[in-house]
Design a protein around this motif. Structure first.
Motif: not given
Ligand code: ATP
Ligand code: ATP
Ligand code: SF4
Ligand code: SF4
Ligand code: MG
Ligand code: MG
Lengths: 355, 339
Positions: B29-35, B291-293
């Motif tokens: 994602t634009d915040r890096g790889e998220l699980p 994923l981001t929250t």
């Protein structure tokens, strides 16, 4: 208040493969929706539920019957004169994802119809803004948090609340909720259902609730009626819990039997019923529409189509159980009607397991 | 119910058709790889239907796709393994071998499969293509079997085989997808939301046939759904996912009767029921995470958990077998008391 009498809608299509075909989307539907009341329509896919909702909101025409809104019969009016009546009836669509314009913020989504409405009410700019915030609070959203957001920044449940708030901008008296909770996440369904119940209780808004998930019809509040549609005809209706607990029409019984049982917490109802065959629209059914699939059909059933009669009024002769049977907990029989020659109460829905 | 109450040793003995170990799947994602799936473990055994439930975005489809090594970009399996009996670790397979396993040993129906048919070919043509690509010799037998499955699901088989996708309703397409998944005699069957486009009567018919085919062929079946009712109708075992973790797992009846994780309890409590007091049902507070929250430390459910305490802020609870055959990831007491 809305009164619908014998509404019919027939589509004639002409497919390249199938040739000319007639689809009886509605075959004469009656109901009364009192102020603050709730009427739920349930039935299989394609039985005519959405068509009914569209007719009531003026999105679709009907070719027979009468639609009376607050005492005025609409079919006699010109489309122009009809418009203010249809304004009072707003639809909440099934899909909160496609119902909102993705390029507009929640503030803009509510602002447009509020501005239109202000032309009639003379509300000032400031009043419109206050109203937007008020409506968002009413549907359980924080105005400051969501006014500037775009639909994709909201969860499914929040989006559906925005859709409902938008419907409320024009001060409707009736909300038509067509599968309004089916596409929302389970965890948020109850929230939307209790919002609908709240709108009935607090604002006296009437609710027409369309669904194929019967259990949700129990959550829109007290005093609701359940109407079961089969191929465009209402084949059973009555107080919601009464029809769920003691249905007398075999189609209702099949439909309710198909509701998954929460095993471990619930046990299957004792009289569970399965239709003999799946729906085949091509079969000609001069008599009872359900006869080809009905486990209890007799010769009489294919001879003439049973009309909707009050339970106990003897359409079924000796085997009519009347309203007095009393399947446990079913409560008052109320105005329970059915269109079956051999009505018999059966307990088909799950019962709570003794744990 | 009692036969699933095994000791840990017995569980190890009974060989799994699929065993997922320590699986982590990330999306870029634009915040890096998220699980989207974090250190998940699950076993699918022959003769058992496992139901996988959880809110939207909890990672159910991502996990199901991992079993086929079919996570689409920008996602990738970051670590862990998926051992399939007689095949090996599918996360290591690629190319032709991988394609042969998919749809062969592993039958699957993807979410929204009503849109996954080829619009340019009739269903019958696609069936033959499927047979050829898996080197089926008896194509007539394949068609016969497909026809029989279609009829059992309430479809007019000849009409369906001669139809293009646009000539079928959403519910009909969904059933066609299930026919195609079952027709090749898979040993493992993966169904992602197989009945969401169906009304109750069609859903009941489809669940019936899934159950029957599962039993006749002694399959290992995974059904992904967000509908507790569907799971309880068909599943022998139930796995609950939240925020990419499997938070509870065990025999379906026991988990439904005595949920041991606060999230499982809340999900069951939020289900609209056909019997009982409607005022007892409770909506879950808050909203499902994405994923981001998602919390990166501590328990992922703590913002919505009625039992959260200080330890939940710091330690991500591991999935442990707290009583034979039942697994949970929570610091609180399994009966619902605070830690
Ligand atoms: N514009 C149209 N032209 C032709 N037939 C139509 C049209 N709109 C609806 N129909 C037919 O009328 C019948 C009723 O459709 P309707 O959409 O009201 O069903 P429904 O009960 O809402 O179904 P679902 O649960 O799948 O939403 C169906 O057979 C449908 O194919
Ligand atoms: N292609 C992608 N790129 C980025 N993030 C993704 C992608 N696909 C899925 N995700 C994210 O991964 C998480 C898990 O998604 P997944 O589709 O596995 O959930 P799910 O449990 O199947 O949900 P649903 O019930 O809605 O099908 C979600 O937060 C989702 O937004
Ligand atoms: S009228 Fe006859 S065919 Fe129709 S539902 Fe009643 S018993 Fe069945
Ligand atoms: S670990 Fe803590 S926050 Fe997480 S589910 Fe258990 S009690 Fe709730
Ligand atoms: Mg509809
Ligand atoms: Mg999914």
């Amino acid at each position: 208040m809305i009164e619908a009498r014998n509404i019919t809608r027939t589509y004639r299509t002409h497919g390249a493969f199938t040739g000319p075909r007639t689809v009886h989307a509605l075959r004469g539907v009656d109901f009364t929706l009192p102020k603050g009341g709730a009427v739920s329509f349930i039935g299989e896919s394609g039985c005519g539920k959405t068509t009914l909702g569209k007719i009531l909101t003026g999105l679709e025409t009907f070719d027979g019957g009468e639609l009376v809104v607050d005492g005025t019969e609409l079919s006699g009016l010109s489309p122009r004169r009809r418009a203010p009546y249809f304004r009072r009836i707003q639809m909440v669509h099934q899909d909160p994802y496609s119902a909102l314009n993705p390029t507009r913020t929640v503030g803009q989504i509510l602002g447009d119809p509020l501005r239109m409405r202000a032309k009639e009410t003379g509300a000032s700019r400031r009043e419109q803004e206050d109203r937007a915030a008020e409506l968002l609070e009413l549907v359980g959203l924080q105005p400051d948090g969501v006014l500037g957001k775009y639909p994709h920044q909201l969860s499914g449940g929040q989006r559906q609340r925005v859709v409902i708030a938008r419907a409320l901008t024009v001060d409707p008296e009736v909300l038509i909720a067509d599968e309004a909770v089916s596409m929302i996440d389970v965890s948020m369904r109850l929230g939307i259902l209790s919002l609908l119940r709240d709108l009935r209780e607090r604002l006296g808004i009437s609710l027409l609730f369309i669904t194929h998930d019967v259990a949700t019809a129990r959550y829109v509040g007290e005093g609701g009626e359940l109407h079961v549609i089969y191929r465009g005809q209402v084949i059973e209706r009555g107080p919601t819990d009464r029809v769920i607990q003691a249905p007398v029409h075999p189609y209702t019984q099949c439909l309710l039997s198909a509701i998954p049982v929460l095993r471990g917490i619930e046990e299957p109802g004792p009289d569970r019923l399965v239709p003999l065959a799946s729906l085949d629209e091509r079969t000609d059914t001069p008599g009872c529409l359900f006869a080809p699939r009905c486990p209890f059909a007799t010769d009489a059933c294919t001879a003439e189509r049973p009309a909707l009669v009050r339970l106990g009024d003897g359409a079924g002769g000796a085997d009519d159980p009347g309203g007095a049977d009393g399947a446990a907990g079913a409560g008052d029989a109320g105005d329970h009607r059915h269109a079956c020659l051999h009505p018999e109460a059966r307990h088909v829905v799950a019962v709570e397991a003794a744990v | 119910m009692t036969e699933t109450l095994q000791t840990p040793a017995a569980t190890e003995d009974r060989s799994a058709e699929v065993s997922v170990r320590d699986l982590t799947v990330v999306y870029r994602t634009d915040r890096g790889e998220l699980p989207a799936v974090s250190r998940a473990g699950i076993e699918l055994r022959a003769g058992e239907i496992t139901g996988l439930v959880g809110e939207s975005g909890s990672g159910k489809s991502t996990l199901a796709l991992s079993l086929l090594n079919a996570v689409p970009a920008p996602g990738r399996i970051a670590s862990g393994s998926v051992e399939v009996a007689g095949v090996g670790d599918v996360t290591k397979l690629e190319g032709k071998r991988l394609r042969r396993v998919r749809g062969g040993a592993l039958g699957y129906v993807f979410q929204a499969s009503q849109n996954s048919l080829n619009p340019l070919k009739t269903v019958g043509k696609q069936l033959l293509d499927l047979g050829r690509s898996h080197e089926v010799e008896d194509l007539q037998g394949l068609v016969r079997r497909a026809r029989e499955l279609a009829e059992r699901m309430g479809l007019d088989a000849d009409r369906v085989l001669d139809s293009y996708q646009h000539e079928l309703s959403g519910g009909m397409r969904q059933r066609v997808g299930i026919v195609l998944a079952l027709v090749l005699n898979a040993r493992v069957l993966i169904l992602d939301e197989p009945t969401t486009a169906l009304d109750m009567i069609s859903q009941a018919a489809v669940l019936d046939i899934v159950r029957a085919v599962h039993r006749e062929n002694n399959l290992a079946t995974l059904i992904v759904t967000h509908d507790m009712g569907v799971v309880s109708e068909v599943a022998d075992r139930l796995a609950v996912m939240y925020g990419g973790r499997i938070v509870e797992h065990g025999p379906a009846l026991e988990v439904l009767q005595r949920p041991s994780h606060p999230y499982t309890r809340a999900l069951i409590g939020a289900t609209a029921r056909i019997v009982g007091d409607t005022t007892r049902a409770r909506a879950l507070p808050g909203r499902p995470p994405d994923l981001t929250t998602l919390a990166t430390t501590g328990c992922v459910f703590r913002d919505r958990c009625p039992l959260a305490s200080a330890v939940c802020e710091e330690e991500d609870p591991a999935l442990v077998e707290w009583t034979p055959g039942r697994y949970r990831a929570c610091h609180a007491d399994p009966t619902g008391d605070r830690p």
